[in-house]
Scaffold this active site. Sequence first.
Site, short mmCIF file in Angstrom:
data_model
loop_
_atom_site.label_atom_id
_atom_site.label_comp_id
_atom_site.label_asym_id
_atom_site.label_seq_id
_atom_site.Cartn_x
_atom_site.Cartn_y
_atom_site.Cartn_z
N GLN A 155 0.84 -1.20 0.00
CA GLN A 155 0.00 0.00 0.00
C GLN A 155 0.88 1.26 0.00
O GLN A 155 1.85 1.34 0.76
CB GLN A 155 -0.92 0.03 1.24
CG GLN A 155 -1.92 1.17 1.22
CD GLN A 155 -2.90 1.16 2.40
OE1 GLN A 155 -2.71 0.41 3.36
NE2 GLN A 155 -3.91 2.00 2.33
N HIS A 179 -8.84 1.84 -0.71
CA HIS A 179 -9.21 1.81 -2.13
C HIS A 179 -9.07 0.42 -2.70
O HIS A 179 -8.25 -0.38 -2.24
CB HIS A 179 -8.36 2.79 -2.93
CG HIS A 179 -6.88 2.56 -2.80
ND1 HIS A 179 -6.15 3.03 -1.74
CD2 HIS A 179 -6.00 1.92 -3.60
CE1 HIS A 179 -4.89 2.69 -1.89
NE2 HIS A 179 -4.77 2.00 -3.01
N PHE A 180 -9.88 0.16 -3.71
CA PHE A 180 -9.81 -1.08 -4.48
C PHE A 180 -9.39 -0.74 -5.90
O PHE A 180 -9.96 0.16 -6.52
CB PHE A 180 -11.18 -1.79 -4.51
CG PHE A 180 -11.51 -2.48 -3.20
CD1 PHE A 180 -11.96 -1.75 -2.11
CD2 PHE A 180 -11.34 -3.84 -3.07
CE1 PHE A 180 -12.24 -2.38 -0.90
CE2 PHE A 180 -11.62 -4.47 -1.87
CZ PHE A 180 -12.07 -3.74 -0.78
P1 5GP Z 1 -1.72 1.52 -3.43
O1 5GP Z 1 -0.27 1.29 -3.67
O2 5GP Z 1 -1.90 2.37 -2.21
O3 5GP Z 1 -2.55 0.28 -3.42
O4 5GP Z 1 -2.24 2.28 -4.69
C1 5GP Z 1 -2.22 3.65 -4.84
C2 5GP Z 1 -2.58 3.91 -6.29
O5 5GP Z 1 -2.84 5.28 -6.42
C3 5GP Z 1 -1.48 3.56 -7.28
O6 5GP Z 1 -1.96 2.65 -8.24
C4 5GP Z 1 -1.09 4.90 -7.89
O7 5GP Z 1 -0.82 4.80 -9.26
C5 5GP Z 1 -2.32 5.74 -7.64
N1 5GP Z 1 -2.05 7.15 -7.45
C6 5GP Z 1 -1.02 7.72 -6.77
N2 5GP Z 1 -1.12 9.06 -6.80
C7 5GP Z 1 -2.24 9.35 -7.49
C8 5GP Z 1 -2.87 10.58 -7.86
O8 5GP Z 1 -2.43 11.67 -7.56
N3 5GP Z 1 -4.03 10.48 -8.59
C9 5GP Z 1 -4.56 9.27 -8.95
N4 5GP Z 1 -5.69 9.29 -9.66
N5 5GP Z 1 -3.99 8.10 -8.63
C10 5GP Z 1 -2.84 8.14 -7.91
#
Ligand code: 5GP
Length: 143
Positions: free
Chosen positions: A98, A104-105
């Site tokens: 994460q 989020h999903f």
């Molecule tokens: P995690 O690693 O927490 O599961 O996923 C976070 C996701 O958020 C990643 O797939 C990354 O590409 C996306 N993400 C990071 N920063 C931003 C942003 O500023 N806007 C959007 N729409 N997505 C983001």
Amino acid sequence: MTAPYDANNIFAKILRGEIPSHKLYEDAETYAFMDVMPQGKGHCLAITKAPFRNILDVDLANLNAVIATTQKLARGVKAAFDADGVTVIQFNEPAAGQTVFHLHFHVIPRFDGVALKPHTGQMEDQNVLAANADKIRQALATL
Ligand code: 5GP
């Protein structure tokens, strides 16, 4: 013991309208938008509006709501891109991958023989994101 929710995370800022996003869907409890570093064409995200860090602290009502939106997105992206399948991913805490600490999903359309790109890899062109968001919104409208 996990860290407390940080109201300055990037998705909280998106929810407050402080930074832009390609919105796909919204209801009272959830919000859906394009991932800016897609692991595949049409990669999008479903989030709760309420502040939860991840699956470890969310209550069942909000979890149900975001899962319902995740299913909607899965059906939407499958239709929008005529995908062969859909991958749904959800990470909890840094050890699990994460990187944004607001529940989020991930919903990613899949195509036979096409591998996923790396997680949080390359930033996609905004015009491509906008065009893909358009297709998904159109598909969602017909579900
Ligand atoms: P995690 O690693 O927490 O599961 O996923 C976070 C996701 O958020 C990643 O797939 C990354 O590409 C996306 N993400 C990071 N920063 C931003 C942003 O500023 N806007 C959007 N729409 N997505 C983001």
